[in-house]
Design an enzyme around this catalytic site. Structure first.
Site, PDB file in Angstrom:
ATOM      1  N   GLU A 413     -12.126 -20.594 -31.291  1.00  0.00           N
ATOM      2  CA  GLU A 413     -12.393 -19.199 -30.937  1.00  0.00           C
ATOM      3  C   GLU A 413     -13.241 -18.486 -31.989  1.00  0.00           C
ATOM      4  O   GLU A 413     -14.068 -17.635 -31.655  1.00  0.00           O
ATOM      5  CB  GLU A 413     -11.081 -18.454 -30.718  1.00  0.00           C
ATOM      6  CG  GLU A 413     -10.375 -18.803 -29.422  1.00  0.00           C
ATOM      7  CD  GLU A 413      -9.562 -20.080 -29.493  1.00  0.00           C
ATOM      8  OE1 GLU A 413      -9.081 -20.535 -28.433  1.00  0.00           O
ATOM      9  OE2 GLU A 413      -9.398 -20.627 -30.606  1.00  0.00           O
ATOM     10  N   GLN A 435     -10.783 -18.236 -23.399  1.00  0.00           N
ATOM     11  CA  GLN A 435     -10.128 -18.683 -22.169  1.00  0.00           C
ATOM     12  C   GLN A 435      -9.044 -17.732 -21.671  1.00  0.00           C
ATOM     13  O   GLN A 435      -8.934 -17.487 -20.470  1.00  0.00           O
ATOM     14  CB  GLN A 435      -9.556 -20.078 -22.392  1.00  0.00           C
ATOM     15  CG  GLN A 435      -9.281 -20.829 -21.117  1.00  0.00           C
ATOM     16  CD  GLN A 435      -9.045 -22.299 -21.384  1.00  0.00           C
ATOM     17  OE1 GLN A 435      -7.975 -22.681 -21.864  1.00  0.00           O
ATOM     18  NE2 GLN A 435     -10.029 -23.129 -21.081  1.00  0.00           N
ATOM     19  N   PHE A 436      -8.249 -17.190 -22.579  1.00  0.00           N
ATOM     20  CA  PHE A 436      -7.244 -16.177 -22.249  1.00  0.00           C
ATOM     21  C   PHE A 436      -7.220 -15.153 -23.371  1.00  0.00           C
ATOM     22  O   PHE A 436      -7.474 -15.490 -24.532  1.00  0.00           O
ATOM     23  CB  PHE A 436      -5.844 -16.791 -22.097  1.00  0.00           C
ATOM     24  CG  PHE A 436      -5.664 -17.658 -20.891  1.00  0.00           C
ATOM     25  CD1 PHE A 436      -5.277 -17.114 -19.677  1.00  0.00           C
ATOM     26  CD2 PHE A 436      -5.893 -19.018 -20.967  1.00  0.00           C
ATOM     27  CE1 PHE A 436      -5.111 -17.917 -18.552  1.00  0.00           C
ATOM     28  CE2 PHE A 436      -5.730 -19.832 -19.856  1.00  0.00           C
ATOM     29  CZ  PHE A 436      -5.340 -19.278 -18.643  1.00  0.00           C
ATOM     30  N   ALA A 437      -6.873 -13.922 -23.043  1.00  0.00           N
ATOM     31  CA  ALA A 437      -6.820 -12.873 -24.060  1.00  0.00           C
ATOM     32  C   ALA A 437      -5.892 -13.252 -25.206  1.00  0.00           C
ATOM     33  O   ALA A 437      -6.163 -12.934 -26.371  1.00  0.00           O
ATOM     34  CB  ALA A 437      -6.362 -11.552 -23.433  1.00  0.00           C
ATOM     35  N   ASP A 438      -4.809 -13.954 -24.899  1.00  0.00           N
ATOM     36  CA  ASP A 438      -3.852 -14.352 -25.940  1.00  0.00           C
ATOM     37  C   ASP A 438      -4.452 -15.336 -26.938  1.00  0.00           C
ATOM     38  O   ASP A 438      -3.868 -15.579 -27.989  1.00  0.00           O
ATOM     39  CB  ASP A 438      -2.618 -14.994 -25.301  1.00  0.00           C
ATOM     40  CG  ASP A 438      -1.920 -14.052 -24.350  1.00  0.00           C
ATOM     41  OD1 ASP A 438      -1.041 -13.300 -24.790  1.00  0.00           O
ATOM     42  OD2 ASP A 438      -2.273 -14.059 -23.160  1.00  0.00           O
ATOM     43  N   ILE A 440      -7.501 -14.988 -28.317  1.00  0.00           N
ATOM     44  CA  ILE A 440      -8.611 -14.384 -29.041  1.00  0.00           C
ATOM     45  C   ILE A 440      -8.343 -14.231 -30.536  1.00  0.00           C
ATOM     46  O   ILE A 440      -9.273 -14.088 -31.332  1.00  0.00           O
ATOM     47  CB  ILE A 440      -8.978 -13.007 -28.438  1.00  0.00           C
ATOM     48  CG1 ILE A 440     -10.420 -12.621 -28.815  1.00  0.00           C
ATOM     49  CG2 ILE A 440      -7.995 -11.926 -28.886  1.00  0.00           C
ATOM     50  CD1 ILE A 440     -10.940 -11.395 -28.084  1.00  0.00           C
ATOM     51  N   PRO A 442      -7.636 -16.047 -33.238  1.00  0.00           N
ATOM     52  CA  PRO A 442      -8.393 -16.764 -34.275  1.00  0.00           C
ATOM     53  C   PRO A 442      -9.843 -16.289 -34.415  1.00  0.00           C
ATOM     54  O   PRO A 442     -10.469 -16.532 -35.441  1.00  0.00           O
ATOM     55  CB  PRO A 442      -8.347 -18.227 -33.803  1.00  0.00           C
ATOM     56  CG  PRO A 442      -7.144 -18.305 -32.928  1.00  0.00           C
ATOM     57  CD  PRO A 442      -7.081 -16.973 -32.245  1.00  0.00           C
ATOM     58  N   HIS A 482      -0.439 -16.447 -21.752  1.00  0.00           N
ATOM     59  CA  HIS A 482      -1.518 -16.346 -20.779  1.00  0.00           C
ATOM     60  C   HIS A 482      -1.499 -15.007 -20.039  1.00  0.00           C
ATOM     61  O   HIS A 482      -2.130 -14.871 -19.000  1.00  0.00           O
ATOM     62  CB  HIS A 482      -1.416 -17.479 -19.747  1.00  0.00           C
ATOM     63  CG  HIS A 482      -1.466 -18.844 -20.342  1.00  0.00           C
ATOM     64  ND1 HIS A 482      -0.375 -19.435 -20.926  1.00  0.00           N
ATOM     65  CD2 HIS A 482      -2.491 -19.729 -20.457  1.00  0.00           C
ATOM     66  CE1 HIS A 482      -0.718 -20.640 -21.370  1.00  0.00           C
ATOM     67  NE2 HIS A 482      -1.989 -20.832 -21.106  1.00  0.00           N
TER      68      HIS A 482
END
Length: 692
Positions: A413, A435-438, A440, A442, A482
């Site tokens: 990320e 891929q998913f907000a969770d 982000i 890193p 997710h």
């Protein structure tokens, strides 16, 4: 490059004399700063004492069409490129005419776009972080070259300068991985003085950078004695030529002494002891002086070189002292670069067009961008190849445009986000996906330190064009990793724009505007709205706008109006929301026909505050609705601001509704329902507010 070390070679005498004069210049500058530390240490600085030979060896071989990413000790590198002591001193003292930032950032933190000089984009001082934007520059150059989009016959390279201590950063590993994976034209110059601040190399690392780089298959490596100018020059010649011709990465490990302070704020005498004397043995200046004398240069000529350098520094120091400070009134300029998209254009609802779901409208927007702009590319985890994204939001794009333009990345990320800064600097225009907000988090380091600050700290020279797509939100048991909402965190990062569309037409128009915007834009795309399968979200599917449609950022939309009769009777309110909140509010408002106005923010930064404020004042009552946990959220902040600004017009407190204040979304759908807002919870708040 089978040898680990290089023998010194005979160099042109004029080159040696130039290097010596510049070494004396750098030393005299450092001495001047120390002699005048009451003035020069007002702001923290670092100098290149001990590193002069390797830095000059690198700088004197770069071409004006090359790119460089430097670190905070590289003032000899800047002198070698042609910067004058006066210019560096202007930055030291944070003066108005500091050529890099106009007094906004530290000494030795360049951002330079000047004809005849290598381009040096802005970067942060966070050690090691520059490796990702620098590698992104090389990645962008490789892409543009492969597409035939580079001007002229030049083969530009990127020089990334690092201290050895910074190579332990995880983000350096991400950069090295991508450099070898993609075969990028970059030289990593690692200057190893065996110190961090007060920590020695053996305390900080199990191996040095040369040994570490052996683990990256395809990374060429060489060692040089960085205190020997001739050997350093030959090493950098070999490395730069390799990157320029072979177009693959190479690492140069240069062992150097540290003869100055770590920074002016950390005094060497506090902890160095005898170590300073040991390092002084390798001072590059007396070494090069002996080379000049051995080559037949007269002592008097050497002294003239020294005196010329010292006179220049003395004169430049006095000039810099007397230079003007920045005008305080300019403190807030260049937060963002101006965007060309200021008006809605194109056809939002063309006749005969079919309805589209959000995920397809977004896909079509990216497709049309790639078709119209050859400098555009799209990458992230699982967006290339056959899958085309876990939500099929990039379906078939890789097959259509090729793996150079649409491709999968490793799980990186930080690289996905930070590389867009480098891409932007060389003229490539990246659309990327987390891929998913969770996932982000890193990448937040790069988003905060590199992307968000670049335009402001370079005084507008290096805005970063970057579109970062982020599927977000909860529905149907996505669970804790997710389903999260992250907008409040993002909105605490100044210098980025945050967009949150709620329907197909908006996502297409906003995606186009985000791409054309010269600033970093994060597109938050609620995955529960992608297909309009969640009951109550049918309106997220709209007629698809045409390919010319653009929707300016920062324009809210009133998606549902209240009846004038209800407003006059004082029986109305405004719901201020975005994303899934639009559909909770629409469903809830059916119980109160004519009484509920719904404002879709569409863009959270810049915020269309005037439209929001007018809606609140029109009704005297308002509910700010979010999917995020409510405490300390953007929604609470907005409600507080509205409470102050609209106080005289309010008939009730500004209400807020959001998720429960818990650290994660639980997996079980029953537990998820309890945590999140929904139409029933919104209806209860509306009733309470109307009855207030």
């Amino acid at each position: 490059m089978s040898k680990e070390t290089l023998e010194a070679v005979k160099l042109d005498l004029e080159l040696l004399k130039k290097a010596y004069r510049l070494m004396i210049t750098a030393k005299t500058m450092a001495d001047t700063y120390e002699e005048n530390k009451a003035i020069c240490s007002k702001y923290v600085h670092s100098t290149s004492r001990g590193h002069e030979a390797i830095q000059l060896a690198a700088a004197l071989q770069l071409k004006p069409y090359d790119f460089a990413s430097l670190y905070y000790r590289d003032d000899s590198m800047l002198l070698g490129m042609g910067l004058q002591p006066y210019e560096l001193m202007l930055q030291l003292m944070a003066k108005a005419d500091d050529p890099f930032s106009g007094g906004r950032t530290y000494y030795g933190h360049p951002s330079l776009e000047r004809e005849g000089f290598p381009t040096i984009p802005h970067q942060s001082s966070a050690t090691g972080m520059q490796a990702i934007p620098a590698t992104g520059m090389a990645h962008g150059l490789a892409y543009l070259e492969g597409q035939g989009l580079l001007n002229g016959e030049e083969k530009p390279v990127v020089l990334c300068s690092l201290g050895d201590g910074s190579v332990t950063e995880g983000e350096v590993a991400e950069a090295f991985q991508m450099a070898v994976l993609k075969g990028l034209p970059i030289v990593y110059l690692v200057q190893d003085n065996d110190w961090g601040i007060s920590a020695t190399g053996k305390e900080m690392r199990a191996m040095d950078a040369f040994e570490y780089a052996a683990g990256f298959k395809g990374m060429e490596r060489l060692r040089v004695n960085g205190s020997d100018f001739e050997e350093s020059y030959e090493g950098m010649r070999v490395a730069i030529e390799y990157a320029r011709k072979v177009r693959r990465p190479v690492l140069v490990h240069a062992k150097v002494p540290l003869l100055g302070h770590h920074t002016s704020g950390v005094r060497r005498e506090w902890y160095r002891g005898e170590n300073l004397q040991q390092h002084s043995i390798d001072d590059p200046i007396p070494k090069l002086r002996e080379v000049l004398l051995a080559a037949g240069v007269a002592v008097d000529e050497v002294k003239l070189l020294e005196q010329d350098a010292m006179n220049t520094v003395a004169n430049d120091y006095q000039r810099a002292l007397n230079a003007p400070n920045p005008d305080p009134a300019t403190f807030d300029t260049h937060e963002f670069a101006p965007t060309p998209v200021t008006q809605e254009q194109g056809q939002r609802s063309p006749s005969g067009a079919d309805k589209a779901i959000m995920v397809d409208a977004a896909l079509h927007a990216v497709d049309e961008i790639l078709k119209a702009y050859p400098e555009a590319l799209f990458y992230g985890q699982d967006v290339g190849g056959e899958l085309g994204g876990v939500f099929r939001e990039a379906a078939l794009l890789a097959k259509k445009y090729g793996d150079a333009r649409v491709f999968n990345t490793p799980i990186q990320e930080a690289y996905i986000i930070g590389s867009t800064a480098g891409m932007s600097a060389v003229g490539a225009k990246a659309i990327v996906e987390i891929q998913f907000a969770d996932y982000i988090w890193p990448g937040i380091n790069q988003l905060v330190e590199e992307l968000s600050k670049s335009c402001y700290l370079s005084k507008g020279k290096f805005p970063i064009q970057s579109v970062i797509r982020v599927p977000i939100g909860a529905y149907g048991g996505g669970g804790p990793y997710h389903s999260g909402s992250i907008e409040s965190t993002l909105l605490n990062i100044r210098g980025i724009k945050v967009v949150y569309p709620s329907n197909a037409a908006d996502i297409k128009g906003l995606m186009k505007a985000a791409f054309l915007d010269p600033n970093p834009v994060v597109m938050l795309e609620h995955k529960g709205l992608y297909w309009s399968k969640v009951p109550g979200t049918e309106d997220a599917k709209t007629v698809e706008p045409d390919e010319n449609y653009v929707l300016p950022l920062g324009k809210a939309n009133i998606v549902q109006h209240a009846d004038e009769k209800e407003i006059i009777m004082g029986n109305s309110l405004a719901v201020i929301t975005y994303g899934m909140g639009i559909y909770w509010a629409k469903t809830a408002s059916k119980q109160y026909p004519g009484s509920v106005e719904i404002v879709d923010l569409r863009t959270l930064n810049p915020l269309d505050y005037e439209t929001v404020k007018a809606a609140v004042e029109r009704h005297g009552k308002a509910l700010v609705l979010t999917e995020e946990p409510l405490m300390n959220s953007f929604a609470e902040s907005l409600a507080g601001r509205l409470s102050k600004d609209c106080f005289q017009k309010l008939d009730a407190p500004i209400y807020t509704l959001g998720a429960a204040n818990l650290p994660a979304i639980p997996l079980n759908v029953g537990l998820e329902k309890m945590m999140l807002p929904n139409a029933e919870k919104v209806a209860a708040q509306i009733q309470e507010l109307l009855n207030y």
